[in-house]
Scaffold this motif. Structure first.
Motif, mmCIF file in Angstrom:
data_model
loop_
_atom_site.group_PDB
_atom_site.id
_atom_site.type_symbol
_atom_site.label_atom_id
_atom_site.label_comp_id
_atom_site.label_asym_id
_atom_site.label_seq_id
_atom_site.Cartn_x
_atom_site.Cartn_y
_atom_site.Cartn_z
ATOM 1 N N LYS A 93 19.271 51.739 32.430
ATOM 2 C CA LYS A 93 20.284 50.988 31.791
ATOM 3 C C LYS A 93 19.534 49.571 30.973
ATOM 4 O O LYS A 93 19.744 49.154 29.853
ATOM 5 C CB LYS A 93 21.530 50.283 32.512
ATOM 6 C CG LYS A 93 22.583 51.106 32.919
ATOM 7 C CD LYS A 93 23.967 50.677 32.584
ATOM 8 C CE LYS A 93 24.882 51.747 32.260
ATOM 9 N NZ LYS A 93 25.633 52.073 33.436
ATOM 10 N N LYS A 94 18.785 49.048 31.624
ATOM 11 C CA LYS A 94 17.610 48.279 31.238
ATOM 12 C C LYS A 94 17.031 48.354 29.978
ATOM 13 O O LYS A 94 16.793 47.680 29.171
ATOM 14 C CB LYS A 94 16.929 47.620 32.432
ATOM 15 C CG LYS A 94 17.405 46.792 33.540
ATOM 16 C CD LYS A 94 16.721 46.156 34.361
ATOM 17 C CE LYS A 94 17.500 45.415 35.451
ATOM 18 N NZ LYS A 94 16.762 44.821 36.630
ATOM 19 N N VAL A 95 16.482 49.582 30.200
ATOM 20 C CA VAL A 95 15.473 50.313 28.959
ATOM 21 C C VAL A 95 16.407 50.395 27.554
ATOM 22 O O VAL A 95 16.036 49.874 26.669
ATOM 23 C CB VAL A 95 14.771 51.660 29.276
ATOM 24 C CG1 VAL A 95 14.436 52.114 27.942
ATOM 25 C CG2 VAL A 95 13.960 51.386 30.544
ATOM 26 N N ALA A 96 17.641 50.885 28.001
ATOM 27 C CA ALA A 96 18.559 50.946 26.761
ATOM 28 C C ALA A 96 18.881 49.450 26.149
ATOM 29 O O ALA A 96 18.539 49.490 24.892
ATOM 30 C CB ALA A 96 19.836 51.727 27.130
ATOM 31 N N LEU A 97 19.009 48.480 27.214
ATOM 32 C CA LEU A 97 19.310 47.336 26.669
ATOM 33 C C LEU A 97 18.078 46.765 25.866
ATOM 34 O O LEU A 97 18.451 46.323 25.095
ATOM 35 C CB LEU A 97 19.630 46.692 27.937
ATOM 36 C CG LEU A 97 20.041 45.123 27.732
ATOM 37 C CD1 LEU A 97 21.234 44.802 26.647
ATOM 38 C CD2 LEU A 97 20.514 44.395 28.965
ATOM 39 N N ALA A 98 17.098 46.964 26.746
ATOM 40 C CA ALA A 98 15.893 46.504 25.950
ATOM 41 C C ALA A 98 15.770 47.312 24.535
ATOM 42 O O ALA A 98 15.575 46.317 23.610
ATOM 43 C CB ALA A 98 14.529 46.881 26.758
ATOM 44 N N GLY A 99 16.003 47.961 24.421
ATOM 45 C CA GLY A 99 15.847 48.879 23.080
ATOM 46 C C GLY A 99 16.878 48.224 21.925
ATOM 47 O O GLY A 99 16.586 48.111 20.982
ATOM 48 N N ALA A 100 18.032 48.044 22.637
ATOM 49 C CA ALA A 100 18.856 47.413 21.917
ATOM 50 C C ALA A 100 18.707 45.974 21.314
ATOM 51 O O ALA A 100 19.209 45.478 20.124
ATOM 52 C CB ALA A 100 20.448 47.281 22.507
ATOM 53 N N ILE A 101 18.031 45.100 22.394
ATOM 54 C CA ILE A 101 17.880 43.821 21.763
ATOM 55 C C ILE A 101 16.605 43.267 21.225
ATOM 56 O O ILE A 101 16.277 42.383 20.948
ATOM 57 C CB ILE A 101 18.156 42.659 23.152
ATOM 58 C CG1 ILE A 101 17.337 43.124 24.044
ATOM 59 C CG2 ILE A 101 19.564 42.984 23.461
ATOM 60 C CD1 ILE A 101 17.459 42.123 25.432
ATOM 61 N N ALA A 102 15.640 44.278 21.210
ATOM 62 C CA ALA A 102 14.109 44.365 20.620
ATOM 63 C C ALA A 102 14.564 43.725 19.200
ATOM 64 O O ALA A 102 13.511 43.003 18.749
ATOM 65 C CB ALA A 102 13.634 45.497 20.814
ATOM 66 N N MET A 103 15.374 44.384 18.485
ATOM 67 C CA MET A 103 15.653 43.768 16.978
ATOM 68 C C MET A 103 16.103 42.388 16.842
ATOM 69 O O MET A 103 16.481 41.864 15.748
ATOM 70 C CB MET A 103 16.470 44.805 16.224
ATOM 71 C CG MET A 103 15.659 46.040 15.512
ATOM 72 S SD MET A 103 14.520 45.588 14.624
ATOM 73 C CE MET A 103 15.412 44.975 13.213
ATOM 74 N N PHE A 159 25.422 52.368 25.010
ATOM 75 C CA PHE A 159 26.776 53.058 25.170
ATOM 76 C C PHE A 159 26.786 53.375 26.472
ATOM 77 O O PHE A 159 25.734 53.088 27.405
ATOM 78 C CB PHE A 159 26.650 54.389 24.146
ATOM 79 C CG PHE A 159 27.238 54.252 22.899
ATOM 80 C CD1 PHE A 159 28.276 53.643 22.838
ATOM 81 C CD2 PHE A 159 26.499 54.868 22.043
ATOM 82 C CE1 PHE A 159 28.853 53.607 21.499
ATOM 83 C CE2 PHE A 159 27.026 55.025 20.619
ATOM 84 C CZ PHE A 159 28.070 54.144 20.519
ATOM 85 N N GLN A 160 27.967 53.971 26.894
ATOM 86 C CA GLN A 160 28.260 54.339 28.301
ATOM 87 C C GLN A 160 27.318 55.085 29.066
ATOM 88 O O GLN A 160 26.479 54.883 30.110
ATOM 89 C CB GLN A 160 29.457 54.915 28.337
ATOM 90 C CG GLN A 160 30.084 54.954 29.941
ATOM 91 C CD GLN A 160 31.514 55.235 29.882
ATOM 92 O OE1 GLN A 160 32.268 55.560 28.850
ATOM 93 N NE2 GLN A 160 32.181 55.216 31.058
ATOM 94 N N ASN A 161 26.789 56.173 28.372
ATOM 95 C CA ASN A 161 25.983 57.329 28.959
ATOM 96 C C ASN A 161 24.479 56.741 28.441
ATOM 97 O O ASN A 161 24.026 57.737 27.428
ATOM 98 C CB ASN A 161 26.539 58.617 28.543
ATOM 99 C CG ASN A 161 25.764 59.595 29.412
ATOM 100 O OD1 ASN A 161 24.739 59.342 29.925
ATOM 101 N ND2 ASN A 161 26.111 60.716 29.778
#
Ligand SMILES: Nc1ncnc2c1ncn2[C@@H]1O[C@H](COP(=O)(O)OP(=O)(O)OP(=O)(O)O)[C@@H](O)[C@H]1O
Ligand SMILES: Nc1ncnc2c1ncn2[C@@H]1O[C@H](COP(=O)(O)OP(=O)(O)OP(=O)(O)O)[C@@H](O)[C@H]1O
Ligand SMILES: [Mg+2]
Ligand SMILES: [Mg+2]
Lengths: 236, 233, 280, 280
Positions: D145-155, D85-87
């Motif tokens: 942002k990168k951490v959030a992205l990492a969490g999103a693509i780990a699955m 998400f944005q935030n």
């Protein structure tokens, strides 16, 4: 929380009750609650109920929300009505009606008067520190509720919520509260900074223009009449 | 967590009126004690804390029919004076949201306020001798024991003990089943279990949050009380 | 002449021991400037602004605003500065939009009629007269930005400081904001200090650019000067505006073009060039 | 063939009675697409994403993701979608970066060794192995942002949804993010749905663009198709990318140019044109 819904009704309503001054509506609420506390018969309590109900209808409130708000005190008073007041049905009914009446009086106030205006009236009696805390609380509540909603969304989307795994939900909820708290404190730092930059000196200035119009007088006079009616011992 | 969800019209007049007077008296003392300059700095913080308390009270704990209030944490972080004021604000807002009667707001402020005050003072003593998280957990427990005892005492004295069971409901919907299920368990033992679980939960959460802070924002925990020349500890 | 702002080689240490230093060139702002501060994430732009506002005190180096130290003379200087931070949500606390815009005016105890006049004037300038009675949490992002800006300029500050004002705005709102800022500068003589990552907007706004990188203020100059030195910009982990990049590539190939500020300019440069090419 | 996402003329009513409708064209996404959604502030981009994610239920119209209704089959669909998400601040839940990236994996009860392997792999791909032990709260905006992205693509999701992923990033991080997203799409076949206001980036990222305006999905097409119709874009209160605008102005003046996707292309078009002009 129904806060947002109530707030929205209060802010966006257009009825004559919304236009009446907050001072007169607060006064009316207090008079009504006083009436509830002294009323000694079902008929009188019923009268107050009718009075509040008619005004709520006239305010054009969202009746579903109102119902939710009334159910809560109704439920609690029912517990007491059922268990402790077993002497008679009348006493039980009185307990419940009292609770519901008082709740309706408050609901009438909060669905037609924005919190901001209520604080403005309170600021006439309360010390500045407390009024400021009211205002900061109110505003942060909305900001934090939004943050909370976003956090909840993320947790759900990331598989952190299972209806049947309680301990698991508890752990993730605790984590979420931790995050929320840290954010809130950083936020309070930022709030403080911007407020001092804008000249905050321990008193948020409010607009306090309470015009007393015909509506206000009618509301107060009607509620005073009602209270008088409730106090008088009718010998009919 | 001590908090009486009573609608108006059930608590006898003498009780809620004198509670209001007591509440106002404590507020006056607290306002007199505070240092204006320090307070100004902490007002936004106190407002945020009060908002957090309101939010935590609407978070269902799921398996126990009580809710947290974070009032001990509030005492520890905002100090006794602002902590008490925050509790007052929270209770007025609650009744303005249609949660509990206006008349019992004074009594509830005293109950929850006692948690903030006791929590704060026990914590200031304990934190010199142990880890902040443990100190916070113990202070929370101590404060909660006192306030729960007070709450039960008040309820017993005003409306009779059997009904004094904490039929706390979370949020506005769905809580009823909790209350019903615990009512069907037999009285005191069930109530005791519920209260103890509630107290342990709040103490645990308080301890966890403080431990988190001592790692991330130690400045918040070491912050001095907001009093003139530290007149009160 | 005295500078409005002068920052010399400061170093700041955050409570968690993160050190931020800003050395290299002096950071000087004169009255009437439109300063844009560029730099990659974490280079210290927000830290710099906080020092200028007196919210932080440097461990080393000096900060002067209107000849005073902002952290010491906080209240004297504050009145002359308007601020809009990145997160406008947290900045609007006045219970209603009107109260929020009037906040500083009331704190300065201006007379009520004067406050009213100014609030309405500034609301009209920003096109938000219609929402003066609203409660802030029912506004859209763009409206909130405008309310925050209105609150910041109601006191008619000499200096307006904005941290990432274009974040999250759509192209139209962005363009409106730029022309608003330009007219504030032109008509009311307000000095601007702005940070942004939106480099394509910079040529339309800046009169002076500072580039921060790796703890140093590495360059200073008019937009044309700064953007000419693409190597320097790249070194600072930034990108030049697209048009600048395109035209300086053409230049490198021996095509005689200047660097355009806007699409209009770029168009006319190219059209002229092509026509002269075709004519010759 | 079945569509990955299909949204037909939905209407949503927020609790405060704000109505958002998205009618007009159907919103269809096929596996492997890189979809960018454009539209002015408040046009309903975030609302659309929330419906696709099953966070909201439409009052009218239909939403289908992988052939199911996302609001009904929330848990089945959720596992195949990664979201940023944005935030990002409100999305990073783990006490340490490692925990956050592992959050979903742990929720799905993968074995510990597998979790560890995946977390490290995705951290390496995003260049954040160095901060796995840090507390997320104190990271820079770009790192978060990168951490959030990492969490999103780990699955290893099939579909990755990002709301304004470039907000607040400096030019270099932005470019990195774009190439990261492109390689995720190319190498792992992840379908992308992205909203942004950063129009100049769109040509480098999108394979398909949807434009939303005033409650309607007004156009759909490849970037070249969309950007050719500048009138349509303007009508939707948006701006075309700078290069597109410049070149289509040249075109209008009768200069024979195509619309470039990148500066490189623009450069070669102009150089060629000028040289041929000079030669003739
Ligand atoms: N409150 C804080 N506590 C600790 N470190 C901080 C704090 N604020 C900033 N920093 C650190 O100081 C450095 C400079 O941060 P600053 O916010 O000034 O950068 P910036 O140039 O504004 O970046 P951005 O473009 O992302 O806004 C960064 O390394 C950041 O992590
Ligand atoms: N939670 C909410 N409650 C009430 N109204 C909302 C809510 N979220 C969005 N809206 C309204 O719905 C409309 C669409 O909002 P949305 O956030 O989807 O727009 P957007 O295209 O994402 O805008 P932006 O570019 O600013 O992010 C707006 O009018 C907005 O005010
Ligand atoms: Mg910054
Ligand atoms: Mg959005």
């Amino acid at each position: 929380m129904h806060l947002a819904a109530v707030d929205y009704m209060a802010v966006n309503g257009k009825s004559f009750l919304h236009k009446a001054g907050p001072h007169s509506k607060i006064l009316m609420t207090l008079i009504l609650i006083a009436g509830v506390l002294v009323a000694d018969s079902l008929a009188k309590l019923g009268l107050i109920f009718l009075f509040a109900a008619v005004l709520i209808l006239m305010s054009g409130a969202d009746l579903k929300e109102i119902f939710h708000l009334v159910v809560y005190p109704a439920f609690f008073s029912m517990v007491f009505a059922l268990i402790s007041m077993q002497q008679s049905v009348i006493t039980g009914a009185k307990v419940m009606l009292r609770a519901i009446d008082a709740a309706m009086a408050v609901i009438l106030l909060i669905t037609t008067t924005s919190y901001v205006d209520i604080f403005a009236v309170l600021s006439l009696f309360l010390p500045g520190v407390i009024v400021d805390i009211f205002i900061f609380t109110y505003r942060s509540l909305f900001i934090l509720l939004e943050k909370l909603e976003n956090l909840l969304k993320s947790i759900r989307l990331r598989g952190g919520y299972h209806p049947l795994r309680l301990a698991f939900n508890f752990k993730n909820t605790a984590g979420m509260i931790g995050v929320l708290i840290i954010h809130s404190f950083d936020m309070s730092d930022r709030l403080y900074r911007i407020y001092t930059l804008r000249g905050y000196s321990g008193r948020i200035p409010l607009t306090r223009k309470f015009k007393t119009g015909a509506c206000d007088i009618v509301l107060v006079v009607m509620s005073v009449l009602l209270l008088t009616g409730v106090i008088i011992k009718w010998n009919i | 967590m001590s908090h009486i969800h009573l609608p108006d019209g059930i608590m006898p007049f003498a009780w809620w009126a004198s509670a209001y007077i007591g509440c106002i008296a404590v507020l006056c003392i607290m306002l007199r004690l505070i240092n204006k300059e320090e307070v100004r700095r902490k007002i936004p913080f106190t407002g945020v804390m009060a908002a957090l308390m309101l939010i935590s009270m609407s978070v269902p704990l799921g398996f126990i029919p009580v809710h947290m209030s974070l009032s001990v944490l509030n005492g520890i972080l905002a100090g006794p004076a602002l902590g008490f004021i925050a509790v007052f604000v929270v209770n007025i807002m609650l009744s303005l949201m249609g949660h509990g009667g206006i008349s019992v707001a004074g009594l509830n402020t005293l109950l929850m306020g006692s948690e903030a005050l006791i929590g704060y003072y026990v914590f200031t003593v304990l934190k010199r001798h142990m880890k902040p998280s443990l100190a916070a957990g113990i202070s929370a427990l101590a404060a909660l024991v006192v306030s729960v005892a007070l709450m039960l005492g008040v309820l017993a004295a005003t409306i009779g003990v059997e009904e004094a069971l904490p039929g706390h409901e979370q949020g506005e919907k769905g809580g009823g089943s909790n209350t019903v299920s615990f009512l069907s368990l037999s009285g005191w033992s069930a109530a005791a279990v519920i209260l103890i679980l509630g107290m342990l939960t709040e103490a645990l959460v308080t301890g966890m949050i403080v431990s988190f802070f001592s790692r991330v924002r130690p400045d918040l925990i070491d912050a001095p009380a907001v009093f003139n020349n530290n007149r009160m500890g | 002449m005295e500078h409005l702002v002068k920052v010399q080689c400061i170093k700041h240490v955050y409570p968690d021991k993160t050190e931020v230093s800003l050395c290299g060139l002096e950071f000087i702002v004169n009255a009437g400037d439109k300063v844009v501060v560029l730099g990659p994430n974490g280079s210290g732009k927000t830290t710099l602004l906080s020092h200028i506002l007196g919210l932080l005190s440097p461990v080393e180096g000096s900060v002067e605003v209107m000849g005073k130290r902002p952290d010491k003379s906080f209240n004297a200087i504050r009145k002359h500065i308007g601020v809009v931070f990145q997160n406008v949500d947290e900045q609007i606390i006045g219970p209603r939009v009107y109260d929020d815009i009037a906040f500083t005016l009331r704190n300065e105890r201006l007379p009520g009629a004067e406050i009213d006049r100014r609030v309405r004037e500034v609301a009209r300038d920003l096109g938000i007269e219609g929402i003066l009675d609203k409660i802030p949490h029912y506004l859209s992002g763009g409206q909130k930005k405008k309310v925050a800006l209105a609150g910041a300029i109601a006191m008619k500050p000499e200096l307006l400081i904005m941290d990432e004002p274009f974040d999250g705005l759509d192209p139209k709102s962005k363009a409106e904001m730029v022309s608003l800022l330009n007219s504030l500068n032109r008509e009311s003589g307000i000095t601007l200090i702005i940070t942004t990552h939106d480099i394509n907007i910079v040529p339309q706004l800046a009169s002076l650019i500072y580039v921060i990188s790796a703890g140093q203020i590495v360059s200073k100059g008019r937009p044309a000067e700064i953007f000419e030195r693409i190597d320097l910009i790249r070194e600072a982990n930034l990108e030049p505006p697209i048009l600048t990049e395109l035209f300086s590539r053409l230049k490198k190939r021996g095509i005689p073009v200047g660097l355009p500020d806007s699409i209009d300019q770029a168009e006319s440069i190219l059209v002229e060039l092509l026509q002269s090419g075709l004519d010759s």
